[in-house]
Structures are given as structure tokens and as C-alpha cells.
Scaffold this motif. Structure first.
Motif, mmCIF file in Angstrom:
data_model
loop_
_atom_site.group_PDB
_atom_site.id
_atom_site.type_symbol
_atom_site.label_atom_id
_atom_site.label_comp_id
_atom_site.label_asym_id
_atom_site.label_seq_id
_atom_site.Cartn_x
_atom_site.Cartn_y
_atom_site.Cartn_z
ATOM 1 N N ASP A 259 0.841 -1.195 0.000
ATOM 2 C CA ASP A 259 0.000 0.000 0.000
ATOM 3 C C ASP A 259 0.878 1.249 0.000
ATOM 4 O O ASP A 259 1.351 1.695 1.048
ATOM 5 C CB ASP A 259 -0.912 -0.018 1.237
ATOM 6 C CG ASP A 259 -1.850 1.185 1.274
ATOM 7 O OD1 ASP A 259 -1.922 1.926 0.267
ATOM 8 O OD2 ASP A 259 -2.515 1.374 2.325
ATOM 9 N N THR A 260 1.100 1.804 -1.206
ATOM 10 C CA THR A 260 1.852 3.071 -1.285
ATOM 11 C C THR A 260 0.944 4.249 -0.941
ATOM 12 O O THR A 260 1.428 5.363 -0.730
ATOM 13 C CB THR A 260 2.373 3.333 -2.714
ATOM 14 O OG1 THR A 260 1.235 3.515 -3.587
ATOM 15 C CG2 THR A 260 3.229 2.190 -3.221
ATOM 16 N N GLY A 261 -0.353 4.000 -0.945
ATOM 17 C CA GLY A 261 -1.325 5.082 -0.826
ATOM 18 C C GLY A 261 -1.899 5.462 -2.190
ATOM 19 O O GLY A 261 -2.909 6.134 -2.281
ATOM 20 N N MET A 274 4.067 -1.201 4.946
ATOM 21 C CA MET A 274 2.838 -1.441 4.184
ATOM 22 C C MET A 274 2.886 -2.744 3.374
ATOM 23 O O MET A 274 1.934 -3.104 2.697
ATOM 24 C CB MET A 274 2.500 -0.233 3.305
ATOM 25 C CG MET A 274 1.906 0.912 4.122
ATOM 26 S SD MET A 274 0.351 0.438 4.924
ATOM 27 C CE MET A 274 0.791 0.549 6.649
ATOM 28 N N LYS A 275 4.011 -3.475 3.484
ATOM 29 C CA LYS A 275 4.009 -4.852 2.966
ATOM 30 C C LYS A 275 3.102 -5.732 3.841
ATOM 31 O O LYS A 275 2.661 -6.792 3.427
ATOM 32 C CB LYS A 275 5.427 -5.430 2.944
ATOM 33 C CG LYS A 275 5.984 -5.750 4.330
ATOM 34 C CD LYS A 275 7.296 -6.517 4.262
ATOM 35 C CE LYS A 275 7.770 -6.883 5.671
ATOM 36 N NZ LYS A 275 8.995 -7.684 5.674
ATOM 37 N N PHE A 276 2.862 -5.254 5.083
ATOM 38 C CA PHE A 276 1.999 -6.013 6.009
ATOM 39 C C PHE A 276 0.512 -5.782 5.737
ATOM 40 O O PHE A 276 -0.334 -6.255 6.490
ATOM 41 C CB PHE A 276 2.293 -5.621 7.458
ATOM 42 C CG PHE A 276 3.669 -5.998 7.947
ATOM 43 C CD1 PHE A 276 4.037 -7.333 8.063
ATOM 44 C CD2 PHE A 276 4.587 -5.024 8.310
ATOM 45 C CE1 PHE A 276 5.298 -7.686 8.525
ATOM 46 C CE2 PHE A 276 5.852 -5.366 8.779
ATOM 47 C CZ PHE A 276 6.211 -6.707 8.889
ATOM 48 N N ASP A 277 0.203 -5.020 4.683
ATOM 49 C CA ASP A 277 -1.196 -4.651 4.456
ATOM 50 C C ASP A 277 -2.030 -5.820 3.919
ATOM 51 O O ASP A 277 -3.210 -5.645 3.605
ATOM 52 C CB ASP A 277 -1.276 -3.443 3.507
ATOM 53 C CG ASP A 277 -2.458 -2.526 3.810
ATOM 54 O OD1 ASP A 277 -3.045 -2.667 4.900
ATOM 55 O OD2 ASP A 277 -2.791 -1.689 2.951
ATOM 56 N N MET A 278 -1.403 -6.983 3.846
ATOM 57 C CA MET A 278 -2.161 -8.199 3.461
ATOM 58 C C MET A 278 -2.282 -9.148 4.652
ATOM 59 O O MET A 278 -2.545 -10.340 4.470
ATOM 60 C CB MET A 278 -1.496 -8.916 2.273
ATOM 61 C CG MET A 278 0.006 -8.899 2.196
ATOM 62 S SD MET A 278 0.786 -9.612 3.630
ATOM 63 C CE MET A 278 0.378 -11.314 3.334
ATOM 64 N N CYS A 279 -2.091 -8.624 5.864
ATOM 65 C CA CYS A 279 -2.156 -9.507 7.032
ATOM 66 C C CYS A 279 -3.572 -10.040 7.289
ATOM 67 O O CYS A 279 -3.725 -11.121 7.869
ATOM 68 C CB CYS A 279 -1.592 -8.803 8.262
ATOM 69 S SG CYS A 279 0.220 -8.794 8.262
ATOM 70 N N GLY A 280 -4.579 -9.303 6.868
ATOM 71 C CA GLY A 280 -5.947 -9.838 6.971
ATOM 72 C C GLY A 280 -6.073 -11.081 6.099
ATOM 73 O O GLY A 280 -6.580 -12.128 6.531
ATOM 74 N N MET A 310 -0.859 1.248 -6.038
ATOM 75 C CA MET A 310 0.293 1.966 -6.586
ATOM 76 C C MET A 310 -0.125 3.240 -7.317
ATOM 77 O O MET A 310 -1.214 3.293 -7.898
ATOM 78 C CB MET A 310 1.032 1.058 -7.586
ATOM 79 C CG MET A 310 1.556 -0.244 -7.015
ATOM 80 S SD MET A 310 2.983 -0.027 -5.966
ATOM 81 C CE MET A 310 4.254 0.213 -7.204
ATOM 82 N N PRO A 311 0.765 4.247 -7.364
ATOM 83 C CA PRO A 311 0.522 5.428 -8.197
ATOM 84 C C PRO A 311 1.046 5.141 -9.607
ATOM 85 O O PRO A 311 2.066 4.488 -9.761
ATOM 86 C CB PRO A 311 1.363 6.509 -7.520
ATOM 87 C CG PRO A 311 2.500 5.774 -6.899
ATOM 88 C CD PRO A 311 2.052 4.361 -6.627
ATOM 89 N N ASP A 312 0.361 5.626 -10.606
ATOM 90 C CA ASP A 312 0.749 5.321 -11.982
ATOM 91 C C ASP A 312 -0.091 6.183 -12.913
ATOM 92 O O ASP A 312 -1.092 6.771 -12.482
ATOM 93 C CB ASP A 312 0.470 3.830 -12.239
ATOM 94 C CG ASP A 312 0.772 3.415 -13.669
ATOM 95 O OD1 ASP A 312 1.959 3.333 -13.999
ATOM 96 O OD2 ASP A 312 -0.181 3.202 -14.448
ATOM 97 N N GLY A 313 0.293 6.246 -14.167
ATOM 98 C CA GLY A 313 -0.486 6.996 -15.155
ATOM 99 C C GLY A 313 -1.910 6.492 -15.293
ATOM 100 O O GLY A 313 -2.817 7.234 -15.677
ATOM 101 N N ASP A 336 -5.736 6.439 -0.723
ATOM 102 C CA ASP A 336 -5.106 5.656 0.343
ATOM 103 C C ASP A 336 -6.143 4.928 1.207
ATOM 104 O O ASP A 336 -5.797 4.077 2.008
ATOM 105 C CB ASP A 336 -4.241 6.580 1.209
ATOM 106 C CG ASP A 336 -3.225 5.811 2.037
ATOM 107 O OD1 ASP A 336 -3.077 4.593 1.794
ATOM 108 O OD2 ASP A 336 -2.594 6.435 2.914
ATOM 109 N N ALA A 337 -7.404 5.258 1.034
ATOM 110 C CA ALA A 337 -8.456 4.492 1.721
ATOM 111 C C ALA A 337 -8.905 3.394 0.772
ATOM 112 O O ALA A 337 -10.065 3.324 0.349
ATOM 113 C CB ALA A 337 -9.605 5.407 2.122
ATOM 114 N N GLU A 338 -7.936 2.512 0.407
ATOM 115 C CA GLU A 338 -8.170 1.502 -0.631
ATOM 116 C C GLU A 338 -8.707 0.197 -0.068
ATOM 117 O O GLU A 338 -9.365 -0.556 -0.782
ATOM 118 C CB GLU A 338 -6.870 1.256 -1.410
ATOM 119 C CG GLU A 338 -5.898 0.243 -0.794
ATOM 120 C CD GLU A 338 -5.362 0.644 0.566
ATOM 121 O OE1 GLU A 338 -5.388 1.852 0.884
ATOM 122 O OE2 GLU A 338 -4.923 -0.251 1.334
ATOM 123 N N GLY A 339 -8.415 -0.065 1.211
ATOM 124 C CA GLY A 339 -8.824 -1.349 1.787
ATOM 125 C C GLY A 339 -10.325 -1.534 1.685
ATOM 126 O O GLY A 339 -10.824 -2.572 1.217
#
Ligand code: BES
Ligand code: MN
Ligand code: ZN
Length: 508
Positions: A259-261, A274-280, A310-313, A336-339
Motif C-alpha cells: 500500500d503506497t497510498g 505497508m508490505k503487512f497490508d495483506m495480514c488480513g 500503486m501510483p501510476d499513469g 489511500d483508503a483503498e482497503g
């Protein structure tokens, strides 16, 4: 790691060969004439040992003792918590030594709390035996290979012991996947881990990719994945332990592998966490690992929406409006409120299972860390009975949560002029407004949400995934199996009689 349970009296445990014998000593322990009790008595008399929590005394090659080392460890009143701390510190002092085989003796504890004490001992031992290795160039596998729990009567603690071993396997899997760096734990790799679980008894796994997810109309989930080169995955796990017609419990795990936001990008400091954002998601995988081990009589479905943020074009932008699978439109005011954006579509998908309950598990908000810290997970529930069952399970498993409110007034800030709902409200009560967002998609069944942002991993020197709330979830599911008048016993009976080497459980 191997766990074994065996009936061994105080006298007999002194003659059992091992590298270390850990004796848990409560403040009130009846005196007996065996060798260890005699040593203990002398140590107490001379003030070299106290049975207070955290106190420890080690001896080496004591004449008459088969164990190489003896560790007397104080447990105070002998609560499960104190046992957990004592075993953790005993095995902590043995770390870096050549100790491979340990016996933990419950023989000096009273008989009233032996089940929870055995469970605490097994979980603490499993926790200290785990060590992350995957991305080290010279892996140093932990020395500790086997733990034998010695009880005065193994039959008495057999069920608790087996549950604990099942939970320990699940916690280990959840920790391992939580810890893996995002480039070693992509949505595709996470789906691979789920497929591995599909080889276990009673577990089936199905993995959907971008095409199938588009067909389902998961516009909200797809929007989050847009900014990433890694293709999204939607993982569906099924555990069948009861009749097919039996309504399942559905677990939904947030699987943001990084999760970069997004365009609302996060600051650089600690962004690695934010690599831990898949702990669920990892906790759902771990729970299925435990279910396969314990074979309870109930049906469980696991749903894991997984992608990177991720941010991207091509990434979604603040102000974009997307249409969720439910048909509700969402204005994304903060990427960033992606979850909640990936969970809402999974919650809609859950409807097709006609579930008896749905529990989602997510590292959802920094606000929950502020509210509850690393001690309790945040619990939100639309159903009091479900909330009660989850709270009780958390206490019993020493993996506690705390109920938070869902008053309708908290949803006020989610109103917008451009869609049915916005994905963020103001800063105030951030974990509650996130839950209010999710609740809109979970109206068709009893629903609960566990915000594990504070409990899923530790920061600082001890940085690493905790495996929480696998313990809570497994405890809850086992309570549901017992409660439905199931044909099978809640936990399968051990094949061996409760004498000699009873309840021996080997690692898969
Ligand atoms: N994954 C984070 C939540 C998080 C942040 C967990 C820090 C643990 C530590 C989540 O996706 C997020 O970024 N939430 C935002 C929501 C906000 C934009 C409304 C947050 O909590 O800041
Ligand atoms: Mn985020
Ligand atoms: Zn996130």
C-alpha cells in the motif's frame, strides 16, 4: 516443529532425555519427594529462585536428571498469560544455544487450569521457534526441533493441546506470508499459497483473475488494482466439514500486498511496513491451515481480494467515481483508503453463500492504532450475538479485541454530491467511519469487521507479523461448530489412546 503430548509424572519427567527441561513453577506448589521438587525446594529455601512471573533458574547436567539443562521458571498464580510469558522467556534464553529438544512440564501446576495452560505453552513455544528465513542469503534455521508437553494426565489436556497445535500451524503460516516482502508476496504468489492449502483435507481453492473479476462487476476492487503492473487476484477458499446445505461462516481478508497510498501517496517513513497490508488475507490463509488440521464440523468460506495500491499513469485519482459490484457508486476522495474499496466488493460477493455470518479482517486504519494500540484489535459488528461470540473467542485465545460503535451519525461524513457514498470522511473517528462505509455493503447477513492495523505486526527492533487474529478466528469457528449440534465432534479425536505417547502431532 514437532509437538508431542505425554503423560509424565514429576518423578518420571526427571528421567526423560532432552536438551532442556522447562518446569513451570507456580507460587503455590505442593511439595513432593521427586528430584526436581527437591532441587526446587532447596533453591527456594536459599533464595536463589522465586516462583514470581519472570524469575528463572538454570542448572546444567545435574546428577540424577536425564535432561542436559533444567530451567525452573516462575509463573506466579499460573494464569495462561503468565504461562505464555514464562515459556517465551525460557525459550528466549535458550535461543542461540544447541538446544533441539525441549520438554515443558505442567506437572507442578494445579489441575484446574491445565487446558488453557497447555494451550498457552504450545503457542508460546511455536512463537519462539519461528524465524523468518526466506530472503536471507545464508539462512540460519532455528535449532529448536521438538517440544514435548509433559502433563500429569495427558487425556485431561488433549483437546486443548490439539487445538493449540492447529492454531500454531495457522499462526506460523500467517506470520510467514505477512513477513514476506511485497516483491516476494505478490497477489499471484499469495494465490499460490492458497492453492497449496487446497491440497489439504476438506479444503478447496479457486482463484479468479482480472477477466473474471471484471465479469462479476467488481468495479471498486478493479479501480484500486489499476495503478499496478501486478494483476489482481480474487481468492475463494472453501472448507467443508459439515453437510453441504449447512450455511457457512464467511471470512474476508484484506489482501493489499503493498500500500503506497496510490496518488494520495504516503510519506516515505516506515512505508516498508505497508508490505503487512495483506495480514488480513494472511490470517484467513492461516485459519484455513488450522481448519485443515482440526477438521471441525462446520463450513467456512474464505474470500481474499488481493492487489497492490500503486501510483501510476493509469491509477485512480481523487475525485474519480467508480461503481461497486453492489451497484452503489463511490467517490474516491483519497486513494489511500483503498482497503474498504476492495473489501466492499468481496462483501457483496459473500451474499451468494447465504452465510450465517461474515467476518472481515483488515489492516484498515491508522486511526485504529491510535485508538487501541497493539493490544486489542478493533471489533465492529451489526449483530450483538456475533460481537459477543468474537469477543469471547478473543479472550479465550488470548488474542483480544474490543467492540467499537457503529452509530448511524458516524456515517454523516461519507455523504457526497457526486456519488452514493464517499470513501472517506474527516479525520475524526477514522476507524469507525471506515467501518460505516463497509457496513453499507454488508446489510444482508450478520456482519463483523476486525480492524487489525495495530495488532497484525510489530514495528521497531521486533518488526514482524504476529499471526493475529488467527487464534481468535479459530476459537470462534470451533465455538460455532460445537454450537450447531454437529454430527462430528468439534475437534476430531486423536487416533491414539491417551496413555503413553498420546496426542502426538507431527508437522505436515
Ligand atoms: N493500510 C492502511 C492502514 C494502516 C496505516 C494500517 C498505518 C497500519 C498503519 C490503509 O489503507 C490506509 O492507508 N488508511 C488510511 C485511511 C485514510 C486515508 C482515511 C489511514 O488510516 O490513514
Ligand atoms: Mn491505504
Ligand atoms: Zn491499506
Amino acid at each position: 516443529m514437532d509437538f508431542e503430548l505425554k503423560t509424565l509424572s514429576r518423578a518420571r519427567v526427571a528421567t526423560e532425555k532432552c536438551d532442556a527441561l522447562v518446569v513451570l513453577v507456580p507460587e503455590k506448589s505442593p511439595v513432593e519427594a521427586d528430584l526436581v521438587s527437591a532441587l526446587l525446594g532447596t533453591a527456594l529455601k536459599h533464595g536463589d529462585f522465586e516462583a514470581k512471573p519472570g524469575k528463572m533458574l538454570q542448572t546444567w547436567r545435574t546428577p540424577g536428571l536425564a535432561a542436559n539443562r533444567l530451567l525452573l521458571v516462575g509463573v506466579g498464580e499460573g494464569t495462561a498469560r503468565q504461562v505464555r510469558t514464562a515459556v517465551a522467556s525460557a525459550l528466549g534464553t535458550l535461543k542461540g544455544s544447541n538446544v533441539r529438544r525441549v520438554i515443558v512440564s505442567l506437572g507442578w501446576l494445579g489441575t484446574e487450569q491445565l487446558g488453557p495452560q497447555a494451550r498457552a505453552a504450545v503457542l508460546a513455544a511455536a512463537d519462539s521457534a519461528y524465524s523468518y528465513q526466506l530472503t536471507k542469503s545464508k539462512p540460519v534455521p532455528p535449532k529448536l526441533q521438538s517440544v514435548l508437553v509433559a502433563a500429569p494426565d495427558a487425556a485431561q489436556v488433549q483437546a486443548a493441546f490439539e487445538t493449540a497445535v492447529g492454531v500454531a500451524r495457522g499462526v506460523e503460516l500467517a506470520r510467514e506470508w505477512g513477513n514476506r516482502p511485497a516483491n516476494h508476496a505478490t497477489p499471484t504468489l499469495l494465490a499460490g499459497a492458497a492453492k497449496e492449502l487446497g491440497r489439504l483435507k476438506g479444503v478447496e481453492v479457486q482463484v479468479l483473475g482480472p477477466k473474471e473479476v471484471a465479469k462479476l462487476g467488481m468495479g471498486s476492487f478493479m479501480a484500486v488494482a489499476r495503478g499496478s503492473e501486478e494483476p489482481l487476484r480474487f481468492i475463494v477458499l472453501r472448507y467443508q466439514g459439515a453437510a453441504k446445505a449447512e450455511a457457512p461462516v464467511v471470512l474476508v481478508g484484506k489482501g493489499i500486498t503493498f500500500d503506497t497510498g496510490g496518488i494520495s501517496i504516503k510519506p516515505a517513513g516506515e512505508m516498508d511496513e505497508m508490505k503487512f497490508d495483506m495480514c488480513g488475507a494472511a490470517s484467513v490463509l492461516g485459519t484455513f491451515r488450522a481448519l485443515a488440521e482440526l477438521q471441525p464440523a462446520l463450513n467456512v468460506v474464505g474470500l481474499i481480494p488481493s492487489c497492490e495500491n500503486m501510483p501510476d499513469g493509469r491509477a485512480l485519482k481523487p475525485g474519480d467515481v467508480v461503481t461497486s459490484m453492489s451497484g452503489q457508486t463511490i467517490e474516491i476522495l483519497n486513494t489511500d483508503a483503498e482497503g474498504r474499496l476492495i473489501l466492499c466488493d468481496a462483501l457483496t460477493y459473500a451474499e451468494r453463500f447465504k452465510p450465517r455470518a461474515v467476518v472481515d479482517i483488515a489492516t484498515l486504519t491508522g486511526a485504529c492504532v491510535i485508538a487501541l494500540g497493539a493490544v486489542r484489535s478493533g471489533l465492529f459488528a451489526s449483530d450483538d450475538e456475533l460481537a459477543q461470540a468474537l469477543s469471547a473467542a478473543g479472550e479465550a485465545a488470548m488474542d483480544p479485541c474490543w467492540r467499537m460503535p457503529l452509530d448511524e451519525d458516524y456515517a454523516e461524513g461519507l455523504k457526497t454530491n457526486f456519488a452514493d457514498v464517499a470513501n472517506v470522511a474527516g479525520r475524526a473517528a477514522g476507524s469507525v467511519t471506515a467501518a460505516k462505509f463497509l457496513q453499507r455493503f454488508a446489510a444482508k447477513y450478520p456482519w463483523a469487521h476486525l480492524d487489525i492495523a495495530g495488532t497484525a505486526w510489530k514495528s521497531g527492533a521486533a518488526k514482524g507479523a504476529t499471526g493475529r487474529p488467527v487464534g481468535l478466528l479459530v476459537e470462534y469457528l470451533l465455538s460455532q461448530a460445537a454450537g450447531q449440534g454437529a454430527r462430528k465432534p468439534a475437534v476430531k479425536k486423536a487416533a491414539r489412546p491417551a496413555t503413553a505417547r498420546s496426542g502426538k502431532v507431527r508437522s505436515a
